[in-house]
Design an enzyme around this catalytic site. Structure first.
Site, PDB file in Angstrom:
ATOM      1  N   HIS A 101       0.866  -1.174   0.000  1.00 27.21           N
ATOM      2  CA  HIS A 101       0.000   0.000   0.000  1.00 27.21           C
ATOM      3  C   HIS A 101       0.909   1.233   0.000  1.00 27.21           C
ATOM      4  O   HIS A 101       2.037   1.189   0.500  1.00 27.21           O
ATOM      5  CB  HIS A 101      -0.860   0.079   1.265  1.00 27.21           C
ATOM      6  CG  HIS A 101      -1.787  -1.078   1.482  1.00 27.21           C
ATOM      7  ND1 HIS A 101      -1.372  -2.237   2.088  1.00 27.21           N
ATOM      8  CD2 HIS A 101      -3.100  -1.216   1.214  1.00 27.21           C
ATOM      9  CE1 HIS A 101      -2.412  -3.063   2.177  1.00 27.21           C
ATOM     10  NE2 HIS A 101      -3.468  -2.468   1.654  1.00 27.21           N
ATOM     11  N   ASP A 104       2.235   2.026   3.375  1.00 25.55           N
ATOM     12  CA  ASP A 104       3.201   1.087   3.954  1.00 25.55           C
ATOM     13  C   ASP A 104       4.616   1.582   3.730  1.00 25.55           C
ATOM     14  O   ASP A 104       5.484   1.468   4.606  1.00 25.55           O
ATOM     15  CB  ASP A 104       3.093  -0.296   3.296  1.00 25.55           C
ATOM     16  CG  ASP A 104       1.740  -0.923   3.427  1.00 25.55           C
ATOM     17  OD1 ASP A 104       1.087  -0.698   4.458  1.00 25.55           O
ATOM     18  OD2 ASP A 104       1.333  -1.647   2.505  1.00 25.55           O
ATOM     19  N   GLU A 232     -10.568  -7.005  -4.637  1.00 25.15           N
ATOM     20  CA  GLU A 232     -10.408  -8.062  -3.636  1.00 25.15           C
ATOM     21  C   GLU A 232     -11.698  -8.249  -2.841  1.00 25.15           C
ATOM     22  O   GLU A 232     -12.102  -7.361  -2.087  1.00 25.15           O
ATOM     23  CB  GLU A 232      -9.259  -7.704  -2.681  1.00 25.15           C
ATOM     24  CG  GLU A 232      -8.985  -8.771  -1.651  1.00 25.15           C
ATOM     25  CD  GLU A 232      -7.697  -8.516  -0.901  1.00 25.15           C
ATOM     26  OE1 GLU A 232      -7.630  -8.879   0.289  1.00 25.15           O
ATOM     27  OE2 GLU A 232      -6.746  -7.956  -1.489  1.00 25.15           O
ATOM     28  N   HIS A 271     -10.639 -14.371   3.553  1.00 24.84           N
ATOM     29  CA  HIS A 271     -11.873 -13.689   3.188  1.00 24.84           C
ATOM     30  C   HIS A 271     -12.923 -14.688   2.700  1.00 24.84           C
ATOM     31  O   HIS A 271     -14.124 -14.524   2.965  1.00 24.84           O
ATOM     32  CB  HIS A 271     -11.617 -12.640   2.109  1.00 24.84           C
ATOM     33  CG  HIS A 271     -10.774 -11.500   2.579  1.00 24.84           C
ATOM     34  ND1 HIS A 271     -10.359 -10.489   1.744  1.00 24.84           N
ATOM     35  CD2 HIS A 271     -10.266 -11.201   3.799  1.00 24.84           C
ATOM     36  CE1 HIS A 271      -9.626  -9.616   2.437  1.00 24.84           C
ATOM     37  NE2 HIS A 271      -9.555 -10.033   3.677  1.00 24.84           N
ATOM     38  N   ASP A 296      -4.305 -13.844  -2.479  1.00 22.94           N
ATOM     39  CA  ASP A 296      -3.668 -13.557  -1.195  1.00 22.94           C
ATOM     40  C   ASP A 296      -3.615 -14.860  -0.415  1.00 22.94           C
ATOM     41  O   ASP A 296      -4.646 -15.391   0.014  1.00 22.94           O
ATOM     42  CB  ASP A 296      -4.462 -12.499  -0.417  1.00 22.94           C
ATOM     43  CG  ASP A 296      -4.065 -11.087  -0.799  1.00 22.94           C
ATOM     44  OD1 ASP A 296      -3.263 -10.934  -1.734  1.00 22.94           O
ATOM     45  OD2 ASP A 296      -4.550 -10.134  -0.168  1.00 22.94           O
ATOM     46  N   ASP A 307     -10.629 -11.695  10.605  1.00 22.59           N
ATOM     47  CA  ASP A 307      -9.562 -11.893   9.626  1.00 22.59           C
ATOM     48  C   ASP A 307      -8.228 -12.047  10.358  1.00 22.59           C
ATOM     49  O   ASP A 307      -7.582 -11.056  10.689  1.00 22.59           O
ATOM     50  CB  ASP A 307      -9.540 -10.665   8.704  1.00 22.59           C
ATOM     51  CG  ASP A 307      -8.839 -10.933   7.397  1.00 22.59           C
ATOM     52  OD1 ASP A 307      -8.370 -12.054   7.189  1.00 22.59           O
ATOM     53  OD2 ASP A 307      -8.761 -10.008   6.580  1.00 22.59           O
ATOM     54  N   ASP A 309      -5.425 -13.630   9.242  1.00 21.21           N
ATOM     55  CA  ASP A 309      -4.268 -13.511   8.338  1.00 21.21           C
ATOM     56  C   ASP A 309      -3.089 -14.371   8.790  1.00 21.21           C
ATOM     57  O   ASP A 309      -1.958 -13.883   8.943  1.00 21.21           O
ATOM     58  CB  ASP A 309      -3.825 -12.048   8.233  1.00 21.21           C
ATOM     59  CG  ASP A 309      -4.729 -11.222   7.351  1.00 21.21           C
ATOM     60  OD1 ASP A 309      -5.482 -11.812   6.562  1.00 21.21           O
ATOM     61  OD2 ASP A 309      -4.707  -9.981   7.452  1.00 21.21           O
ATOM     62  N   ASP A 339      -0.358 -12.366   2.189  1.00 20.69           N
ATOM     63  CA  ASP A 339      -1.053 -11.409   3.054  1.00 20.69           C
ATOM     64  C   ASP A 339      -1.230 -12.106   4.405  1.00 20.69           C
ATOM     65  O   ASP A 339      -2.341 -12.435   4.819  1.00 20.69           O
ATOM     66  CB  ASP A 339      -2.391 -11.023   2.437  1.00 20.69           C
ATOM     67  CG  ASP A 339      -3.123  -9.959   3.237  1.00 20.69           C
ATOM     68  OD1 ASP A 339      -2.501  -9.382   4.151  1.00 20.69           O
ATOM     69  OD2 ASP A 339      -4.306  -9.710   2.972  1.00 20.69           O
TER      70      ASP A 339
END
Length: 439
Positions: A101, A104, A232, A271, A296, A307, A309, A339
């Protein structure tokens, strides 16, 4: 300067290795279905989780030990150091791609102009490191969810000024992605949804979301950005109901707003879980509709409703995910982006390596299982047999649209004995999948 002292390039040592800093199953040069394993998988580092995540959660402060962030307290200087850390990490892990991003890689300034200046300064360093290492940008994106201005969404905000701000931010993110020769650009509608319909004009918000995406398509053509656009899917969190709920919802949205030829899907395992689907279900939908873009690669915790991750370690899931990707012809512009973040209690720098090694090994095994299933046509032959009635007779006429209700009624009334259904043999197929996994 070396930031991961004592850790050398991670190599493939085979399944008998006891070395925690070695791949047991991921052999990047090994040929699978005539293509190198690394080219099937196209592993990518997620800049946000690897370089920026600090371990905060709703109940506790940062836990991660990241010594490079202690070199300086100046945000821009920290960002410069992180670029060096990122590329050293990717080189040692053998990761050939990364994703980011805008927020980031560079801190947000007090003005848009300052934010863009910060980005340009950091992108100079990233570009230099990419040329030095040959590492590529899989995709870029813009963070349109963290800042409080996006509390009510970005392109779906009820405030037109926020819409304009988001467009300005995406414009810059697209420009730097093009500059870094990114093969794609992702739209994750972090807060593009609603909490309650009592204060939401859902039609206007979705119309505006589509207008925003059309503007992005137009600007890409204007600046000559030829990378693939992705959306996404995610069903919930941070908003209660996201407009990009799952693959089916996104596909319908793209068709409704005449965007289907400009976007593909970036599908995330966690997701899919939150939407009540399996990952292979989500990918199958994308493949069947010609919109599989990128993945991802992570997993969620089925005991938790958010989530998480986590790094992917479930071989059953990675095998079926890779099967669907192989079935769809493999990746074109996309790849497997991690991700994924180490757990809050896995706070050492070594844990960053352990997590990525585990994920890369899990997908390497999944790839090989999927390749054997594909070569042996275990699933495909079963499907062909189960639906064989549509290859001849009345079934063929149905598929070719040669009959209607009247013809079907005449056919079935004249049939003296109705054919019985055949067993779907689900349990047999599941046991065969396990047999391929276990070996």
């Amino acid at each position: 300067m070396e930031y991961f002292k004592g850790i050398t390039k991670i190599k493939y040592e085979g399944s008998d290795s006891k070395n925690p800093f070695a791949f047991k199953y991921y052999n990047p040069e090994e040929k699978v279905l005539g293509k190198k394993m690394k080219d099937h998988l196209k592993f990518s580092m997620a800049y946000w989780h690897t370089l920026v995540a600090d371990g905060k959660d709703p109940f506790g402060n940062a836990t991660m030990e990241r010594p490079w962030d202690e070199i300086t307290t100046d945000p821009m200087e920290q960002a410069k150091v992180r670029v060096k850390v990122a590329f050293e990490f990717m080189e040692k892990m053998g990761l050939e791609y990364f994703c980011f991003h805008d927020r980031d890689i560079a801190p947000e300034g007090k003005t848009i102009e300052q934010s863009n200046k910060n980005l340009d300064e950091i992108v100079d360093i990233i570009e230099s490191e990419m040329k030095r290492t040959g590492i590529k940008l899989l995709w870029g994106t813009a963070n349109l969810f963290s800042n409080k201005r996006f509390v009510n969404g970005a392109s779906t905000s009820p405030n037109a000024d926020i819409f304009a701000f988001a467009a300005t931010q995406v414009k810059k993110a697209m420009e730097i992605t093009k500059r870094l020769d990114g093969s794609g650009f992702t739209f994750w509608g972090g807060r593009e949804g609603y909490e309650t319909l009592l204060n939401t004009d859902m039609k206007l918000e979705q119309d505006n979301f589509a207008r925003f995406l059309h503007m992005a398509v137009d600007y890409a053509k204007e600046i000559g950005f030829e990378g693939q656009f992705y959306i996404e899917p995610k069903p919930k969190e941070p908003t209660k109901h996201q407009y990009d709920f799952d693959s089916a919802t996104v596909i319908s949205f793209l068709r409704k707003y005449d965007l289907i030829n400009d976007f593909k899907l970036n599908i995330e395992t966690n997701h899919a879980t939150l939407a009540g689907h399996t990952m292979n279900h989500e990918i199958r939908l994308a493949v069947d509709n010609g919109v599989l873009g990128s993945v991802d690669a992570n997993q969620g915790d089925l005991l938790l409703g958010w989530d998480t991750d986590q790094f992917p370690t479930n071989i059953h899931d990675t095998a079926l995910t890779m099967y669907e990707i192989i079935r769809g012809g493999g990746f074109n512009t996309g790849g497997l982006n991690f991700d994924a973040k180490v757990r809050r209690s896995s706070f050492s720098v070594e844990d960053l390596f352990y997590g990525h090694i585990a994920g890369m090994d899990a997908y390497a095994v999944g790839l090989k299982v999927a390749a054997r299933l594909w070569e042996d046509r275990v699933i495909e032959d079963n499907l062909a047999k189960r639906y064989s009635s549509y290859k001849k007779g009345i079934g063929k006429d149905i598929v070719e649209e040669k009959v209607g209700f009247k013809e079907l009624e005449k056919y079935i009334l004249n049939k003296k004995v109705l054919d019985l259904n055949e067993s779907g043999r689900q349990e047999l197929l599941e046991s065969i999948i396990n047999q391929y996994i276990i070996g």
